[in-house]
Scaffold this active site. Structure first.
Site, short mmCIF file in Angstrom:
data_model
loop_
_atom_site.label_atom_id
_atom_site.label_comp_id
_atom_site.label_asym_id
_atom_site.label_seq_id
_atom_site.Cartn_x
_atom_site.Cartn_y
_atom_site.Cartn_z
N SER A 176 1.83 12.49 -1.60
CA SER A 176 1.59 12.62 -0.34
C SER A 176 1.70 11.20 0.54
O SER A 176 1.77 10.20 0.05
CB SER A 176 0.10 13.00 -0.38
OG SER A 176 -0.37 13.19 1.02
N TYR A 207 -9.39 12.13 -1.33
CA TYR A 207 -7.78 12.45 -1.71
C TYR A 207 -7.03 11.45 -1.65
O TYR A 207 -6.11 11.27 -2.50
CB TYR A 207 -7.69 13.44 -0.61
CG TYR A 207 -6.10 14.06 -0.63
CD1 TYR A 207 -5.74 14.92 -1.46
CD2 TYR A 207 -5.23 13.74 0.23
CE1 TYR A 207 -4.49 15.59 -1.50
CE2 TYR A 207 -3.92 14.28 0.33
CZ TYR A 207 -3.56 15.09 -0.74
OH TYR A 207 -2.36 15.81 -0.91
N1 LIG Z 1 -0.01 20.79 2.09
C1 LIG Z 1 0.32 19.67 2.43
O1 LIG Z 1 0.35 19.12 3.70
C2 LIG Z 1 0.77 18.54 1.61
C3 LIG Z 1 1.07 17.35 1.89
C4 LIG Z 1 1.29 16.27 1.01
C5 LIG Z 1 1.17 16.69 -0.35
N2 LIG Z 1 0.80 17.79 -0.61
C6 LIG Z 1 0.47 17.77 -2.23
O2 LIG Z 1 1.18 18.67 -2.73
C7 LIG Z 1 0.74 19.72 -3.68
C8 LIG Z 1 0.66 21.21 -3.68
O3 LIG Z 1 0.02 21.35 -2.22
P1 LIG Z 1 0.11 22.80 -1.58
O4 LIG Z 1 0.04 22.47 -0.03
O5 LIG Z 1 1.16 23.49 -2.15
O6 LIG Z 1 -1.36 23.27 -2.07
P2 LIG Z 1 -1.85 24.64 -2.15
O7 LIG Z 1 -1.12 25.63 -1.24
O8 LIG Z 1 -3.53 24.64 -1.88
O9 LIG Z 1 -1.70 25.29 -3.73
C9 LIG Z 1 -2.33 24.42 -4.58
C10 LIG Z 1 -1.71 24.92 -6.11
O10 LIG Z 1 -2.60 23.95 -6.89
C11 LIG Z 1 -3.26 24.72 -7.94
N3 LIG Z 1 -4.11 24.14 -8.40
C12 LIG Z 1 -5.50 23.62 -7.72
N4 LIG Z 1 -6.38 23.64 -8.41
C13 LIG Z 1 -6.08 23.68 -9.72
C14 LIG Z 1 -6.67 23.69 -10.96
N5 LIG Z 1 -8.12 23.04 -11.01
N6 LIG Z 1 -6.01 23.97 -11.91
C15 LIG Z 1 -4.99 24.57 -11.94
N7 LIG Z 1 -4.06 24.62 -10.86
C16 LIG Z 1 -4.76 24.13 -9.55
C17 LIG Z 1 -3.30 25.94 -7.43
O11 LIG Z 1 -3.65 27.01 -8.22
P3 LIG Z 1 -4.34 28.51 -7.88
O12 LIG Z 1 -3.20 29.46 -7.34
O13 LIG Z 1 -4.63 28.67 -9.24
O14 LIG Z 1 -5.30 27.97 -6.91
C18 LIG Z 1 -2.13 26.28 -6.32
O15 LIG Z 1 -1.16 26.71 -7.01
C19 LIG Z 1 -0.61 18.77 -3.96
O16 LIG Z 1 -0.64 18.03 -4.90
C20 LIG Z 1 -0.75 18.42 -2.60
O17 LIG Z 1 -1.78 17.26 -2.74
C21 LIG Z 1 0.39 18.80 0.41
#
Ligand SMILES: NC(=O)c1ccc[n+]([C@@H]2O[C@H](COP(=O)([O-])OP(=O)(O)OC[C@H]3O[C@@H](n4cnc5c(N)ncnc54)[C@H](OP(=O)(O)O)[C@@H]3O)[C@@H](O)[C@H]2O)c1
Length: 253
Positions: free
Chosen positions: A150, A163
């Site tokens: 991130s 975070y």
């Molecule tokens: N969105 C942003 O703005 C952003 C920016 C920079 C970096 N990121 C990073 O990108 C990555 C993906 O983010 P996203 O925005 O796609 O998030 P998201 O839409 O909230 O999806 C999160 C994913 O992680 C899985 N997950 C969460 N907790 C878990 C656990 N305890 N065990 C197994 N799986 C788990 C969820 O599975 P379930 O469906 O089972 O809940 C889901 O598939 C993360 O590492 C985040 O920090 C995001």
């Protein structure tokens, strides 16, 4: 020293396809990367719920599930058991994408200790556990590890200490792993998106008390394209770090 060539495991992957394991493959960035790889790779979709993993797996031509709670990294726990079974099944892993992650918002003054523990466990410790279990298969394929980090792994901001600390720690893990695995032919990419239009972003905007405007954030497909830089790099190249931000983004002053 050059790494040894990939082993004969290259011939025994499911369907003869290269193998990609994607944690957090049920939603958001992980799901978008899985969709992008589905035409060419055998996919292993990671997620917490058997039902949501099964729905995603059913949508792809060659896929299986890895159902485990990454918050449970205890010895003999669900993650360790699921990983042991997966490692025996898969002779090779060409791409491992760590996209699963949690966001806990709040100042240090307000955040319960559990938020710190959850952030470190899912965003860092589980990444080490999954990588370690799959390293023999990654080495066999001269594979690629992509950690979805991130902007918060580069610059820390207020009200997101847990975070940011977890993403800084993830960057350190990624940097160590890259140096350790060089001699084994495994490449390691740290991918740093800015704010992306996903469920996690909606949670953050709700915490900030603002209106949600999807157009203000990166589309997941732009993050997929950034990941592709690493996946498509020639065998002579390692894309060590990629930072991708919404156009017009400026750092907070
Ligand atoms: N969105 C942003 O703005 C952003 C920016 C920079 C970096 N990121 C990073 O990108 C990555 C993906 O983010 P996203 O925005 O796609 O998030 P998201 O839409 O909230 O999806 C999160 C994913 O992680 C899985 N997950 C969460 N907790 C878990 C656990 N305890 N065990 C197994 N799986 C788990 C969820 O599975 P379930 O469906 O089972 O809940 C889901 O598939 C993360 O590492 C985040 O920090 C995001």
């Amino acid at each position: 020293m050059s790494p040894a060539p990939p082993s004969d495991a290259t011939t025994t992957a499911p369907d003869g396809r290269p193998v990609a394991v994607v944690t957090g493959g049920t939603r958001g960035i992980g799901l978008a990367i899985a969709r992008d790889l589905a035409a060419t790779h055998h996919l292993v979709i990671g997620g917490r719920s058997a039902d949501s993993v099964a729905d995603v797996v059913a949508a792809f031509p060659s896929a299986e599930g890895l159902v485990a709670d990454l918050a449970d990294c205890s010895p003999g726990g669900s993650l360790e058991t699921a990983l042991a079974a997966l490692a025996t099944r898969l002779p090779r892993v060409d791409v491992l994408v760590h996209s699963a992650g949690v966001l806990r918002n709040g100042t240090v003054a307000d955040s319960p200790v559990q938020d710190w523990a959850d952030s470190m466990t899912v965003n860092v410790v589980a990444v080490a556990a999954v990588t370690r279990a799959l390293l023999p298969a990654l080495r066999a394929a001269h594979g690629l590890v992509v950690t979805v980090n991130s902007g918060s792994g580069l610059t820390a901001t207020p009200a997101s200490g847990a975070y940011c600390a977890s993403k800084f720690a993830l960057r350190a893990l990624t940097d160590s792993l890259r140096q350790e695995e060089r001699e084994h032919g495994v490449r390691v990419t740290s991918l740093h998106p800015g704010r992306v239009d996903t469920d996690m972003q909606r949670e953050l905007v709700e915490f900030e008390g603002d209106e949600y405007d999807p157009g203000a954030y990166l589309d997941v497909d732009s993050v997929v394209r950034a990941a592709r830089l690493a996946i498509d790099a020639g065998p002579d190249a390692s894309i060590d770090m990629v930072s991708v931000r919404p156009r017009g983004w400026r750092p907070a002053t």
